[in-house]
Design an enzyme around this catalytic site. Structure first.
Site: not given
Length: 374
Positions: A213, A84, A93, A216, A179, A61, A163
């Site tokens: 982990l 808020c 806000c 990137r 992969w 806001e 995956a």
């Protein structure tokens, strides 16, 4: 009192969906605050727009009001989440909206946070501002579900990513999995990591993959790295390798009293934090793990395997969303299944998933499911 027309409803929907699109810019930077969007409209034209900035900086806001300047007076503010009304890292806000002289505020969803919970709407109405709530609530809910879940339950929202091959295997017979999917799918995984505040893996993934982990994303050099979380009930993982390089990102180990004190000391000496949690059937109680993460202001935790950890979460019905990347490979009967230790006796009791998104990434299919909404 003027009756609401179909045109009014469609206008409100148009601008709220615009505010939702603006909020996408906050998905990576806002946490532990919600990713909120705000659009100011005056005479059917956008005069200001903004999304939540990094913690301690301006909320959506305020960014929109600063952009609008004097044009905010008499305008309508479209906000994806209730403004808020309390002092936190920044002032309320609602005070900024009132001071700017906006005539109307349209809110998609009321904020379940106990410090807000309708008080923001009430403060605006008490100041003579017209407030309408519920416009595009379903569309905005999808964007805010991690925040809403954490505020309602106290636990981190659990997003599981996996995956698999076309026949549902996560690795070949020898354990190799790089992969299964394509570069486009792997880039999308990094975006999911960036939108999460923690990434969680089990012992198998830590030992076999030795993962970093980390996030990137080439076009975003400075991305806040999520907390890496290792679930290791017995102290099987040595305090070495990328996962314990805390210059890359912080690391938290969740374990049980089965782990020797020497191993806990080894983890701590490497720079990791360690939490000893209750057991459930000899393993870390994952409901407690998600609660601990929620207490650390983690809105969304991304689970990246492996099969035993995913099976444990599925057994406790703790997975809220599931993103499945289906790569163009077939790995056969001896490949690793997606879930381990999770049994379904018959089709009548099999979990039913709600498909919320499907898209093609290179030669990989990306499927997103909703499992246990709150």
């Amino acid at each position: 009192m003027t009756a609401t027309t179909h045109s009014d409803v469609e206008t409100d929907r148009h601008w709220m969906l615009r505010a939702r699109d603006v909020a996408e810019g906050a998905r990576i930077q806002a946490a532990p605050n919600p990713s909120v969007g705000c659009v100011l409209v005056q005479h059917a034209k956008e005069v200001g727009a903004g999304c939540t900035q990094a913690p301690g900086q301006a909320h959506a806001e305020v960014v929109a009001l600063q952009q609008a300047g004097a044009a905010a007076r008499g305008a309508t503010a479209y906000v994806t989440l209730e403004p808020c009304c309390h002092h936190g890292r920044t002032p309320p806000c609602v005070d900024a909206l009132i001071a700017a002289g906006v005539a109307r505020v349209v809110v998609a969803i009321e904020d379940p946070d106990s410090q807000v919970a309708g008080n923001g709407v009430r403060a605006l109405r008490d100041a003579g501002i017209q407030v309408d709530v519920g416009v595009c609530s379903e569309e905005v809910f999808e964007q805010l579900r991690g925040y809403l879940h954490q505020r309602k339950t106290g636990s981190a929202y659990c997003l599981a990513k996996v995956a698999v091959s076309v026949d549902g295997r996560t690795a070949a017979e020898d354990g190799s999995s790089q992969w299964i999917t394509c570069p486009e799918a792997r880039a999308d995984t990094h975006l999911l990591r960036a939108q999460s505040q923690a990434i969680l893996v089990g012992v198998g993934t830590a030992l076999v993959d030795k993962p970093k982990l980390t996030v990137r994303i080439p076009e975003q050099a400075e991305v806040r790295q999520p907390l890496r979380v290792l679930v290791d009930s017995r102290g099987s993982v040595a305090a070495e390798g990328p996962l314990f390089d805390t210059q890359l990102a912080p690391t938290l180990v969740l374990t049980t009293e089965q782990t020797p004190s020497e191993k806990i000391r080894e983890w701590k000496n490497a720079g990791a934090e360690v939490e000893v949690l209750p057991e459930l059937e000899g393993r870390v109680d994952m409901s407690q793990a998600l609660k601990i993460l929620g207490q650390r202001d983690i809105l969304q935790v991304m689970v990246e395997g492996g099969a035993t950890l995913l099976g444990s979460l599925a057994n406790q019905s703790l997975i809220n969303s599931l993103v499945v990347y289906v790569g163009p490979k077939i790995l056969g009967d001896s490949g690793t299944p997606m879930l381990s230790g999770f049994a379904v006796p018959n089709i009548d009791v099999a979990p039913t998933l709600q498909l919320t998104d499907i898209r093609r990434l290179g030669n990989t299919s990306r499927l997103e499911y909703l499992l246990n909404p709150v």
